[in-house]
Design a protein around this motif. Structure first.
Motif, PDB file in Angstrom:
ATOM      1  N   SER A  55       1.400  -1.242  -0.115  1.00  0.00           N
ATOM      2  CA  SER A  55       0.542  -0.042   0.140  1.00  0.00           C
ATOM      3  C   SER A  55       0.958   1.085  -0.012  1.00  0.00           C
ATOM      4  O   SER A  55       0.181   2.284  -0.492  1.00  0.00           O
ATOM      5  CB  SER A  55      -1.115   0.089   1.047  1.00  0.00           C
ATOM      6  OG  SER A  55      -0.196   0.148   2.391  1.00  0.00           O
ATOM      7  N   LYS A  56       1.994   0.803   0.542  1.00  0.00           N
ATOM      8  CA  LYS A  56       3.356   2.108   0.594  1.00  0.00           C
ATOM      9  C   LYS A  56       3.348   3.133  -0.372  1.00  0.00           C
ATOM     10  O   LYS A  56       3.665   3.850  -1.148  1.00  0.00           O
ATOM     11  CB  LYS A  56       4.011   2.330   1.372  1.00  0.00           C
ATOM     12  CG  LYS A  56       3.687   1.818   3.023  1.00  0.00           C
ATOM     13  CD  LYS A  56       4.744   1.643   3.494  1.00  0.00           C
ATOM     14  CE  LYS A  56       5.012   2.034   5.457  1.00  0.00           C
ATOM     15  NZ  LYS A  56       3.994   0.380   5.336  1.00  0.00           N
ATOM     16  N   GLN A  57       2.960   1.839  -1.679  1.00  0.00           N
ATOM     17  CA  GLN A  57       3.811   2.053  -3.153  1.00  0.00           C
ATOM     18  C   GLN A  57       2.413   3.030  -3.456  1.00  0.00           C
ATOM     19  O   GLN A  57       2.795   3.490  -5.096  1.00  0.00           O
ATOM     20  CB  GLN A  57       4.260   0.797  -3.823  1.00  0.00           C
ATOM     21  CG  GLN A  57       5.422   0.496  -2.918  1.00  0.00           C
ATOM     22  CD  GLN A  57       6.229  -0.826  -3.908  1.00  0.00           C
ATOM     23  OE1 GLN A  57       6.605  -1.979  -3.333  1.00  0.00           O
ATOM     24  NE2 GLN A  57       7.054  -0.594  -4.932  1.00  0.00           N
ATOM     25  N   ILE A  58       1.640   2.686  -3.183  1.00  0.00           N
ATOM     26  CA  ILE A  58       0.124   3.829  -4.320  1.00  0.00           C
ATOM     27  C   ILE A  58      -0.367   5.155  -3.710  1.00  0.00           C
ATOM     28  O   ILE A  58      -0.607   5.013  -2.988  1.00  0.00           O
ATOM     29  CB  ILE A  58      -1.210   2.296  -4.210  1.00  0.00           C
ATOM     30  CG1 ILE A  58      -1.509   0.828  -4.207  1.00  0.00           C
ATOM     31  CG2 ILE A  58      -2.251   2.814  -4.843  1.00  0.00           C
ATOM     32  CD1 ILE A  58      -0.198   0.763  -5.249  1.00  0.00           C
ATOM     33  N   ARG A  59       0.071   5.634  -4.439  1.00  0.00           N
ATOM     34  CA  ARG A  59       0.278   7.028  -4.481  1.00  0.00           C
ATOM     35  C   ARG A  59      -0.957   7.503  -4.381  1.00  0.00           C
ATOM     36  O   ARG A  59      -1.905   8.779  -3.100  1.00  0.00           O
ATOM     37  CB  ARG A  59       0.663   8.179  -5.671  1.00  0.00           C
ATOM     38  CG  ARG A  59       2.023   7.734  -5.476  1.00  0.00           C
ATOM     39  CD  ARG A  59       2.524   9.151  -4.098  1.00  0.00           C
ATOM     40  NE  ARG A  59       2.271  10.019  -4.155  1.00  0.00           N
ATOM     41  CZ  ARG A  59       2.387  11.393  -4.780  1.00  0.00           C
ATOM     42  NH1 ARG A  59       3.987  11.666  -5.654  1.00  0.00           N
ATOM     43  NH2 ARG A  59       1.442  12.805  -4.555  1.00  0.00           N
ATOM     44  N   ALA A  60      -2.263   7.503  -4.730  1.00  0.00           N
ATOM     45  CA  ALA A  60      -3.778   7.655  -5.276  1.00  0.00           C
ATOM     46  C   ALA A  60      -4.499   5.578  -5.585  1.00  0.00           C
ATOM     47  O   ALA A  60      -3.713   5.382  -6.786  1.00  0.00           O
ATOM     48  CB  ALA A  60      -3.884   8.200  -4.893  1.00  0.00           C
ATOM     49  N   ILE A  61      -5.829   5.845  -5.384  1.00  0.00           N
ATOM     50  CA  ILE A  61      -6.989   5.519  -5.949  1.00  0.00           C
ATOM     51  C   ILE A  61      -7.905   5.824  -6.192  1.00  0.00           C
ATOM     52  O   ILE A  61      -8.477   7.103  -6.073  1.00  0.00           O
ATOM     53  CB  ILE A  61      -7.892   4.173  -4.782  1.00  0.00           C
ATOM     54  CG1 ILE A  61      -7.042   3.152  -4.363  1.00  0.00           C
ATOM     55  CG2 ILE A  61      -9.080   4.160  -5.695  1.00  0.00           C
ATOM     56  CD1 ILE A  61      -7.288   2.375  -3.560  1.00  0.00           C
ATOM     57  N   GLY A  62      -7.746   5.278  -7.933  1.00  0.00           N
ATOM     58  CA  GLY A  62      -8.985   6.494  -8.804  1.00  0.00           C
ATOM     59  C   GLY A  62     -10.109   5.372  -9.427  1.00  0.00           C
ATOM     60  O   GLY A  62      -9.329   4.410  -9.056  1.00  0.00           O
ATOM     61  N   ILE A  63     -11.128   5.566  -9.166  1.00  0.00           N
ATOM     62  CA  ILE A  63     -12.261   4.625  -9.446  1.00  0.00           C
ATOM     63  C   ILE A  63     -13.724   5.072 -10.677  1.00  0.00           C
ATOM     64  O   ILE A  63     -13.323   6.281 -11.337  1.00  0.00           O
ATOM     65  CB  ILE A  63     -13.792   5.379  -8.111  1.00  0.00           C
ATOM     66  CG1 ILE A  63     -12.965   4.517  -6.745  1.00  0.00           C
ATOM     67  CG2 ILE A  63     -14.731   4.301  -8.744  1.00  0.00           C
ATOM     68  CD1 ILE A  63     -14.048   4.607  -5.496  1.00  0.00           C
ATOM     69  N   ALA A  64     -13.226   4.399 -11.531  1.00  0.00           N
ATOM     70  CA  ALA A  64     -14.313   4.023 -12.354  1.00  0.00           C
ATOM     71  C   ALA A  64     -15.368   3.319 -12.582  1.00  0.00           C
ATOM     72  O   ALA A  64     -14.754   2.117 -12.275  1.00  0.00           O
ATOM     73  CB  ALA A  64     -13.363   4.983 -14.233  1.00  0.00           C
ATOM     74  N   ASN A  65     -17.139   3.648 -12.342  1.00  0.00           N
ATOM     75  CA  ASN A  65     -17.424   3.238 -12.650  1.00  0.00           C
ATOM     76  C   ASN A  65     -19.086   3.013 -13.887  1.00  0.00           C
ATOM     77  O   ASN A  65     -19.129   3.689 -14.944  1.00  0.00           O
ATOM     78  CB  ASN A  65     -18.041   3.539 -11.201  1.00  0.00           C
ATOM     79  CG  ASN A  65     -18.615   4.661 -11.286  1.00  0.00           C
ATOM     80  OD1 ASN A  65     -18.178   5.899 -11.250  1.00  0.00           O
ATOM     81  ND2 ASN A  65     -20.239   5.365 -11.629  1.00  0.00           N
ATOM     82  N   GLN A  66     -19.711   1.346 -13.460  1.00  0.00           N
ATOM     83  CA  GLN A  66     -20.888   1.250 -14.273  1.00  0.00           C
ATOM     84  C   GLN A  66     -21.224   3.144 -14.179  1.00  0.00           C
ATOM     85  O   GLN A  66     -21.959   2.454 -13.079  1.00  0.00           O
ATOM     86  CB  GLN A  66     -21.061   0.461 -14.127  1.00  0.00           C
ATOM     87  CG  GLN A  66     -21.914  -0.177 -13.002  1.00  0.00           C
ATOM     88  CD  GLN A  66     -23.053  -1.152 -12.930  1.00  0.00           C
ATOM     89  OE1 GLN A  66     -23.672  -1.231 -13.303  1.00  0.00           O
ATOM     90  NE2 GLN A  66     -22.295  -2.180 -12.298  1.00  0.00           N
ATOM     91  N   ARG A  67     -22.436   4.018 -14.784  1.00  0.00           N
ATOM     92  CA  ARG A  67     -23.310   4.802 -14.429  1.00  0.00           C
ATOM     93  C   ARG A  67     -24.561   4.230 -14.388  1.00  0.00           C
ATOM     94  O   ARG A  67     -24.787   2.773 -15.314  1.00  0.00           O
ATOM     95  CB  ARG A  67     -22.860   6.267 -15.052  1.00  0.00           C
ATOM     96  CG  ARG A  67     -21.185   6.415 -15.426  1.00  0.00           C
ATOM     97  CD  ARG A  67     -21.620   7.150 -16.804  1.00  0.00           C
ATOM     98  NE  ARG A  67     -22.043   6.609 -18.154  1.00  0.00           N
ATOM     99  CZ  ARG A  67     -22.069   8.119 -18.846  1.00  0.00           C
ATOM    100  NH1 ARG A  67     -21.714   8.807 -19.406  1.00  0.00           N
ATOM    101  NH2 ARG A  67     -22.689   6.881 -20.111  1.00  0.00           N
ATOM    102  N   GLU A  68     -24.961   4.744 -13.883  1.00  0.00           N
ATOM    103  CA  GLU A  68     -26.506   5.235 -13.400  1.00  0.00           C
ATOM    104  C   GLU A  68     -27.292   3.842 -12.922  1.00  0.00           C
ATOM    105  O   GLU A  68     -28.173   3.781 -12.285  1.00  0.00           O
ATOM    106  CB  GLU A  68     -27.316   4.669 -14.813  1.00  0.00           C
ATOM    107  CG  GLU A  68     -27.094   6.233 -15.965  1.00  0.00           C
ATOM    108  CD  GLU A  68     -26.907   5.981 -17.155  1.00  0.00           C
ATOM    109  OE1 GLU A  68     -25.209   7.567 -17.231  1.00  0.00           O
ATOM    110  OE2 GLU A  68     -25.175   4.730 -17.702  1.00  0.00           O
ATOM    111  N   THR A  69     -26.773   3.162 -12.214  1.00  0.00           N
ATOM    112  CA  THR A  69     -26.896   1.963 -11.634  1.00  0.00           C
ATOM    113  C   THR A  69     -27.062   1.839 -10.344  1.00  0.00           C
ATOM    114  O   THR A  69     -25.872   3.278  -9.546  1.00  0.00           O
ATOM    115  CB  THR A  69     -26.226   0.767 -12.054  1.00  0.00           C
ATOM    116  OG1 THR A  69     -25.651   0.227 -12.871  1.00  0.00           O
ATOM    117  CG2 THR A  69     -26.300  -0.628 -11.223  1.00  0.00           C
ATOM    118  N   THR A  70     -28.127   1.843  -9.580  1.00  0.00           N
ATOM    119  CA  THR A  70     -28.892   2.370  -8.347  1.00  0.00           C
ATOM    120  C   THR A  70     -28.589   1.075  -7.178  1.00  0.00           C
ATOM    121  O   THR A  70     -28.673   0.791  -7.770  1.00  0.00           O
ATOM    122  CB  THR A  70     -30.037   3.186  -8.686  1.00  0.00           C
ATOM    123  OG1 THR A  70     -30.250   3.850  -9.672  1.00  0.00           O
ATOM    124  CG2 THR A  70     -30.624   3.259  -7.321  1.00  0.00           C
TER     125      THR A  70
END
Length: 499
Positions: A70-85
């Motif tokens: 985890s120390k080597q991961i600067r950040a997490i980005g999320i992309a997601n299927q849209r509109e799903t509720t």
């Protein structure tokens, strides 16, 4: 110690996790499919815990297999299927019902009634969207109407609503947020005022207390719970998958266009810093908000893209795996006059017919499974070509004289050379496939990396984009017009079937 960005690409049929280095290159990936549920005709559901468990599993796997902590991961980005509720209990964190997927059509009758009541213009003016069951508002209303005591609990703040980005942020960090690109797909968000629209909340009877906080697409929103990855990691980028892909394709300037060939197909044009109202039933939507500046997009959506090939595999059984479709399709010189309209869940832009259903026309005794496979691939291109024609009409106004020069392609089906060449033929402009086709995950990584200083500027990330192959059109204009005319006849036969 080398650093990376971890992108979580949560899609309609699978969850993926991809590691990117500072050069924008893939250093590790993992993917896992999860179950699809079709309890009634036109209904599509997911178990939100299947989504979370599969996403967490692949994120852990890619770190483990790449020998990265985890120390080597600067950040997490999320992309997601849209509109799903998803609607869940704030105290227990458990969903109150299955997630209603973007493809689900159970809200179609409500939309028809609201349209008859004259509400479509109010919705379009505020949100840039068509009044359609595709978007989240009717899905939330359905859950509140059908789960016992749900609306009362929501009014008292006991329930939380979110699209999949919100659900993942909650599970990762315990925060209830959504970014502007996902908020813009709910049919509850005013894209001009950049806030939830109270009139629309009242229209759909959705309590404001259940809504997430709207944040920028590139900013730190929280840290992951340490137990998940052995240490806290900032979540710093969130965008709907198509907006993320557009950003990852470096379509940062007005007039640049990309098409994603995934479960559906999504054609998006950068419209600049002001929303553009479509005259051709396309969508005006938020692209992203970075450093306080919002970019808008013009979008056309095809509901059944690569999912059409999955149907050949799972429904008809004429191929063993999706990648077999190209070899089968090229075994015949053309579709033999067969046209497939894959309106299994209705038609999206520019038709917006929730009652359309799939059609296979032009069959003869000489037709075989190869012709059907080729017709399925060509259907993906025909639908995208319809969107491009509509987009060109919107763009070629005196106020917006934008000339289309090329289309940047991504998504799983973009690896199919036959499809890419046929698409270029139908569009009459080159289709360009980048070296990194995982542009949805790449866009999420860029948004997260910009927020934490992993990359300094948009220009820096745009300079990393590179072409892998360029497909130039080879079809005559006359043949193109003939084929599009035949396609139009086939589409008309599919419309209104389930009405």
């Amino acid at each position: 110690m080398k650093k990376y960005i971890l992108a979580l690409d949560q899609g309609t049929t699978s969850s993926r996790a991809i590691l990117f280095d500072h050069d924008g290159q893939i250093c590790g990936s993992a993917a896992q499919e999860f179950p699809q549920h079709f309890p009634h005709p036109g209904w599509v559901e997911h178990d939100p815990n299947d989504i979370w468990n599969s996403q967490l599993s692949v994120a852990r796997k890619v770190l483990h297999d790449s020998h990265i902590d985890s120390k080597q991961i600067r950040a997490i980005g999320i992309a997601n299927q849209r509109e799903t509720t998803v609607v869940w209990d704030r105290k227990t964190g458990e969903p109150i019902a299955p997630a209603i997927v973007w493809q689900d059509r159970r809200g179609a009758d409500l939309c028809a009634q609201l349209r008859a009541d004259g509400k479509a213009r109010r919705v379009a003016d505020a949100t840039g969207l068509e009044l359609d069951a595709y978007f989240s508002a009717t899905k939330v209303k359905w859950l509140l109407d059908h789960v016992p005591c749900a609306r009362e609990r929501a009014r008292h703040g006991a329930l939380a609503f979110g699209t999949i980005d919100s659900w993942l942020a909650w599970k990762l960090c315990g925060v209830h947020v959504t970014d502007v690109s996902n908020a813009a797909r709910t049919m509850l968000f005013n894209i001009h005022l950049m806030r939830w629209d109270q009139d629309l909340l009242d229209l759909f009877d959705i309590p404001e207390a259940m809504l997430p906080l709207v944040v920028s697409s590139s900013e730190e929103v929280g840290n992951t719970k340490a137990a998940l990855f052995g240490g806290a990691i900032p979540v710093a980028g969130i965008a709907g998958d198509q907006q993320a892909a557009t950003f990852g394709q470096a379509c940062h300037r007005p007039g640049m266009v990309k098409n994603t060939y995934g479960t559906g197909c999504f054609l998006l044009m950068n419209a600049g810093r002001h929303p553009v109202a479509s005259s051709n039933r396309l969508l005006s939507t938020v692209g992203w908000r970075v450093d306080g500046e919002t970019d808008y997009l013009l979008e056309g959506s095809v509901f059944m893209g690569g999912a059409t090939v999955q149907w050949l595999r799972d429904g008809l059984g004429i191929i063993d795996k999706s990648s077999d479709v190209e070899a089968l399709a090229v075994s015949v010189p053309d579709s033999g006059g067969v046209f497939m309209v894959p309106a299994f869940v209705g038609l999206g832009a520019p038709h917006w017919d929730p009652y359309a259903r799939g059609a296979l026309v032009g069959l003869t005794r000489g037709s075989n499974r190869a012709h059907i496979a080729r017709a399925a691939l060509e259907a993906i291109a025909y639908q995208s070509a319809e969107l491009m024609l509509a987009m060109q009409k919107d763009a070629r106004t005196p106020q917006r004289p934008i000339e289309l020069l090329e289309v940047r392609a991504d998504g799983g089906a973009a690896r199919n050379d036959l499809l890419m060449q046929f698409q270029a033929d139908l569009l009459g402009v080159p289709v360009v496939r980048p070296q990194v086709t995982e542009t949805t995950a790449l866009g999420a990584a860029y948004l997260a990396g910009l927020a934490v200083g992993f990359w300094d500027t948009r220009e820096e990330v745009a300079a990393q984009w590179a072409c892998e192959r360029r497909f130039s059109p080879q079809m005559s204009a006359e043949r193109r017009a003939e084929l599009m005319g035949l396609w139009g006849r086939a589409v008309e036969r599919s419309k209104g079937w389930a009405a």
